[in-house]
Design an enzyme around this catalytic site. Sequence first.
Site, PDB file in Angstrom:
ATOM      1  N   ASP A  37       0.873  -1.185   0.000  1.00 52.99           N
ATOM      2  CA  ASP A  37       0.000   0.000   0.000  1.00 52.99           C
ATOM      3  C   ASP A  37       0.906   1.230   0.000  1.00 52.99           C
ATOM      4  O   ASP A  37       2.141   1.103   0.069  1.00 52.99           O
ATOM      5  CB  ASP A  37      -0.912   0.002   1.259  1.00 52.99           C
ATOM      6  CG  ASP A  37      -2.248   0.733   1.034  1.00 52.99           C
ATOM      7  OD1 ASP A  37      -2.206   1.947   0.767  1.00 52.99           O
ATOM      8  OD2 ASP A  37      -3.301   0.091   1.105  1.00 52.99           O
ATOM      9  N   ASP A  63       3.196   2.004  -4.751  1.00 52.20           N
ATOM     10  CA  ASP A  63       2.220   2.927  -5.342  1.00 52.20           C
ATOM     11  C   ASP A  63       1.832   2.324  -6.686  1.00 52.20           C
ATOM     12  O   ASP A  63       2.639   2.293  -7.628  1.00 52.20           O
ATOM     13  CB  ASP A  63       2.866   4.313  -5.526  1.00 52.20           C
ATOM     14  CG  ASP A  63       1.928   5.287  -6.250  1.00 52.20           C
ATOM     15  OD1 ASP A  63       0.848   4.871  -6.713  1.00 52.20           O
ATOM     16  OD2 ASP A  63       2.304   6.467  -6.366  1.00 52.20           O
ATOM     17  N   VAL A  64       0.593   1.860  -6.783  1.00 50.30           N
ATOM     18  CA  VAL A  64       0.167   1.093  -7.958  1.00 50.30           C
ATOM     19  C   VAL A  64       0.119   1.915  -9.245  1.00 50.30           C
ATOM     20  O   VAL A  64      -0.014   1.352 -10.328  1.00 50.30           O
ATOM     21  CB  VAL A  64      -1.211   0.427  -7.737  1.00 50.30           C
ATOM     22  CG1 VAL A  64      -1.125  -0.657  -6.682  1.00 50.30           C
ATOM     23  CG2 VAL A  64      -2.284   1.453  -7.392  1.00 50.30           C
ATOM     24  N   ASN A  90      -6.138  -5.013  -5.932  1.00 40.42           N
ATOM     25  CA  ASN A  90      -7.275  -4.567  -5.104  1.00 40.42           C
ATOM     26  C   ASN A  90      -7.339  -3.052  -4.908  1.00 40.42           C
ATOM     27  O   ASN A  90      -8.422  -2.502  -4.714  1.00 40.42           O
ATOM     28  CB  ASN A  90      -7.170  -5.259  -3.737  1.00 40.42           C
ATOM     29  CG  ASN A  90      -8.059  -4.608  -2.699  1.00 40.42           C
ATOM     30  OD1 ASN A  90      -9.276  -4.812  -2.677  1.00 40.42           O
ATOM     31  ND2 ASN A  90      -7.470  -3.779  -1.830  1.00 40.42           N
ATOM     32  N   TYR A 160     -16.243   6.349 -12.166  1.00 42.59           N
ATOM     33  CA  TYR A 160     -15.766   5.167 -11.419  1.00 42.59           C
ATOM     34  C   TYR A 160     -16.208   3.911 -12.178  1.00 42.59           C
ATOM     35  O   TYR A 160     -15.430   2.979 -12.381  1.00 42.59           O
ATOM     36  CB  TYR A 160     -16.353   5.198 -10.009  1.00 42.59           C
ATOM     37  CG  TYR A 160     -16.064   3.978  -9.157  1.00 42.59           C
ATOM     38  CD1 TYR A 160     -14.834   3.819  -8.533  1.00 42.59           C
ATOM     39  CD2 TYR A 160     -17.036   2.995  -8.959  1.00 42.59           C
ATOM     40  CE1 TYR A 160     -14.576   2.711  -7.732  1.00 42.59           C
ATOM     41  CE2 TYR A 160     -16.788   1.884  -8.162  1.00 42.59           C
ATOM     42  CZ  TYR A 160     -15.558   1.753  -7.547  1.00 42.59           C
ATOM     43  OH  TYR A 160     -15.311   0.645  -6.767  1.00 42.59           O
ATOM     44  N   LYS A 164     -14.052   0.729 -13.682  1.00 41.71           N
ATOM     45  CA  LYS A 164     -14.278  -0.651 -13.235  1.00 41.71           C
ATOM     46  C   LYS A 164     -14.746  -1.541 -14.400  1.00 41.71           C
ATOM     47  O   LYS A 164     -14.441  -2.735 -14.437  1.00 41.71           O
ATOM     48  CB  LYS A 164     -15.281  -0.674 -12.075  1.00 41.71           C
ATOM     49  CG  LYS A 164     -14.701  -0.094 -10.780  1.00 41.71           C
ATOM     50  CD  LYS A 164     -13.493  -0.896 -10.306  1.00 41.71           C
ATOM     51  CE  LYS A 164     -12.957  -0.438  -8.975  1.00 41.71           C
ATOM     52  NZ  LYS A 164     -11.813  -1.232  -8.499  1.00 41.71           N
TER      53      LYS A 164
HETATM   54  N1  LIG Z   1     -16.255  -0.797  -0.468  1.00 39.29           N
HETATM   55  C1  LIG Z   1     -17.082  -0.934  -1.485  1.00 39.29           C
HETATM   56  O1  LIG Z   1     -18.295  -0.674  -1.353  1.00 39.29           O
HETATM   57  C2  LIG Z   1     -16.583  -1.466  -2.816  1.00 39.29           C
HETATM   58  C3  LIG Z   1     -17.547  -1.901  -3.731  1.00 39.29           C
HETATM   59  C4  LIG Z   1     -17.118  -2.399  -4.968  1.00 39.29           C
HETATM   60  C5  LIG Z   1     -15.763  -2.456  -5.254  1.00 39.29           C
HETATM   61  N2  LIG Z   1     -14.846  -2.032  -4.329  1.00 39.29           N
HETATM   62  C6  LIG Z   1     -13.437  -2.120  -4.713  1.00 39.29           C
HETATM   63  O2  LIG Z   1     -12.746  -2.909  -3.756  1.00 39.29           O
HETATM   64  C7  LIG Z   1     -11.387  -2.479  -3.674  1.00 39.29           C
HETATM   65  C8  LIG Z   1     -11.039  -2.200  -2.217  1.00 39.29           C
HETATM   66  O3  LIG Z   1     -11.895  -1.186  -1.753  1.00 39.29           O
HETATM   67  P1  LIG Z   1     -12.128  -0.841  -0.198  1.00 39.29           P
HETATM   68  O4  LIG Z   1     -13.571  -0.683  -0.027  1.00 39.29           O
HETATM   69  O5  LIG Z   1     -11.374  -1.762   0.666  1.00 39.29           O
HETATM   70  O6  LIG Z   1     -11.490   0.642  -0.206  1.00 39.29           O
HETATM   71  P2  LIG Z   1     -10.585   1.437   0.826  1.00 39.29           P
HETATM   72  O7  LIG Z   1     -10.653   2.842   0.398  1.00 39.29           O
HETATM   73  O8  LIG Z   1     -10.962   1.097   2.232  1.00 39.29           O
HETATM   74  O9  LIG Z   1      -9.126   0.840   0.553  1.00 39.29           O
HETATM   75  C9  LIG Z   1      -8.459   1.091  -0.651  1.00 39.29           C
HETATM   76  C10 LIG Z   1      -6.975   0.919  -0.414  1.00 39.29           C
HETATM   77  O10 LIG Z   1      -6.309   1.230  -1.652  1.00 39.29           O
HETATM   78  C11 LIG Z   1      -5.157   1.985  -1.333  1.00 39.29           C
HETATM   79  N3  LIG Z   1      -4.668   2.793  -2.433  1.00 39.29           N
HETATM   80  C12 LIG Z   1      -5.246   3.893  -2.990  1.00 39.29           C
HETATM   81  N4  LIG Z   1      -4.432   4.438  -3.907  1.00 39.29           N
HETATM   82  C13 LIG Z   1      -3.311   3.666  -3.952  1.00 39.29           C
HETATM   83  C14 LIG Z   1      -2.108   3.718  -4.683  1.00 39.29           C
HETATM   84  N5  LIG Z   1      -1.860   4.693  -5.586  1.00 39.29           N
HETATM   85  N6  LIG Z   1      -1.184   2.750  -4.481  1.00 39.29           N
HETATM   86  C15 LIG Z   1      -1.407   1.771  -3.574  1.00 39.29           C
HETATM   87  N7  LIG Z   1      -2.523   1.676  -2.831  1.00 39.29           N
HETATM   88  C16 LIG Z   1      -3.468   2.624  -3.011  1.00 39.29           C
HETATM   89  C17 LIG Z   1      -5.602   2.857  -0.164  1.00 39.29           C
HETATM   90  O11 LIG Z   1      -4.474   3.401   0.534  1.00 39.29           O
HETATM   91  C18 LIG Z   1      -6.426   1.876   0.656  1.00 39.29           C
HETATM   92  O12 LIG Z   1      -5.655   1.181   1.593  1.00 39.29           O
HETATM   93  C19 LIG Z   1     -11.267  -1.248  -4.581  1.00 39.29           C
HETATM   94  O13 LIG Z   1     -10.737  -1.626  -5.835  1.00 39.29           O
HETATM   95  C20 LIG Z   1     -12.708  -0.797  -4.716  1.00 39.29           C
HETATM   96  O14 LIG Z   1     -12.908  -0.047  -5.888  1.00 39.29           O
HETATM   97  C21 LIG Z   1     -15.234  -1.539  -3.121  1.00 39.29           C
END
Ligand SMILES: NC(=O)c1ccc[n+]([C@@H]2O[C@H](COP(=O)([O-])OP(=O)(O)OC[C@H]3O[C@@H](n4cnc5c(N)ncnc54)[C@H](O)[C@@H]3O)[C@@H](O)[C@H]2O)c1
Length: 267
Positions: A37, A63-64, A90, A160, A164
Amino acid sequence: MKRLQNKIVLITGAARGIGAETARLMAKHGATVVVSDILIRQAEQVVTEINNAGGKAYVLELDVTSESSWKSAIQEIIDSNGKLDILVNNAGFLVAKGFEEVSLEEWQKLVDVNMTSVFLGTKVCAPALRESAKYSKQGSSIVNISSIAGMVAAPNDPLYAMTKGGVTIFTKSTAVAFANKGDRIRVNSVHPGVVDTEMGNLAIQAQAKRLGVADTAKVRKLSEDRHPLGRIGETSEIANAVVFLASDEAAFITGISMPVDGGYTAQ
Ligand SMILES: NC(=O)c1ccc[n+]([C@@H]2O[C@H](COP(=O)([O-])OP(=O)(O)OC[C@H]3O[C@@H](n4cnc5c(N)ncnc54)[C@H](O)[C@@H]3O)[C@@H](O)[C@H]2O)c1
């Protein structure tokens, strides 16, 4: 049963939310988990928790959106572990705005974090995944975290949804491309409904603001009601699907989009 014994796994965005829970579950299943992360302090907490519970994990800053960061990460993983078996793309970002309110900078960030990340991860990790597949009965695996917004309309955040949707079709395309070349790398995507994380809560807060409703509990209920099972998801429910798709039990599954959404996309 331990499903990921002796596997080396890289998870992006694993400092919190779905990524952190997937790291915990994969470690329980016997994997060595690279918790990556940009939020290093939070990633360290996840790793401490896993190691205290008897699992194996360590933190890697990644950093992705940066190709050089991906290259350093894969080099470190090969130097430390000798291989990579599973990649979980993720990390994600939600802007939670209608497309007419989004700036070009915000759009670029969405593209970078949600799509460029998956391209770079797949490209940079492919050689290591291909190599480890040669020594594994069922090959290697990539799991991309897309969204219900990558399958059906997301009127509250069309941009978004565009990113996706890109992940959805990139998953299918790379799955077939690897298979056509004889690479034993399976690629699948998981599509969560709304999940109780910081991102999930941000989506609910943004909706409350849009509707002019002060009570976010009411908006959360609206969100719950859109899922036929009548609730939003838990991170562990998404993690279970990721573990299954990453494991050898899913050996004949590649190129699928698996909703984990309480029936949201079945309507
Ligand atoms: N929570 C939801 O309702 C939901 C629904 C559908 C899909 N998703 C997807 O699931 C995945 C995880 O989401 P979540 O809900 O745990 O979100 P979250 O915001 O809690 O966590 C996302 C993580 O990604 C990290 N991140 C962001 N930019 C980054 C970068 N440049 N390099 C490395 N890491 C980075 C953040 O620091 C964080 O730890 C995401 O791809 C999100 O789009 C989430």
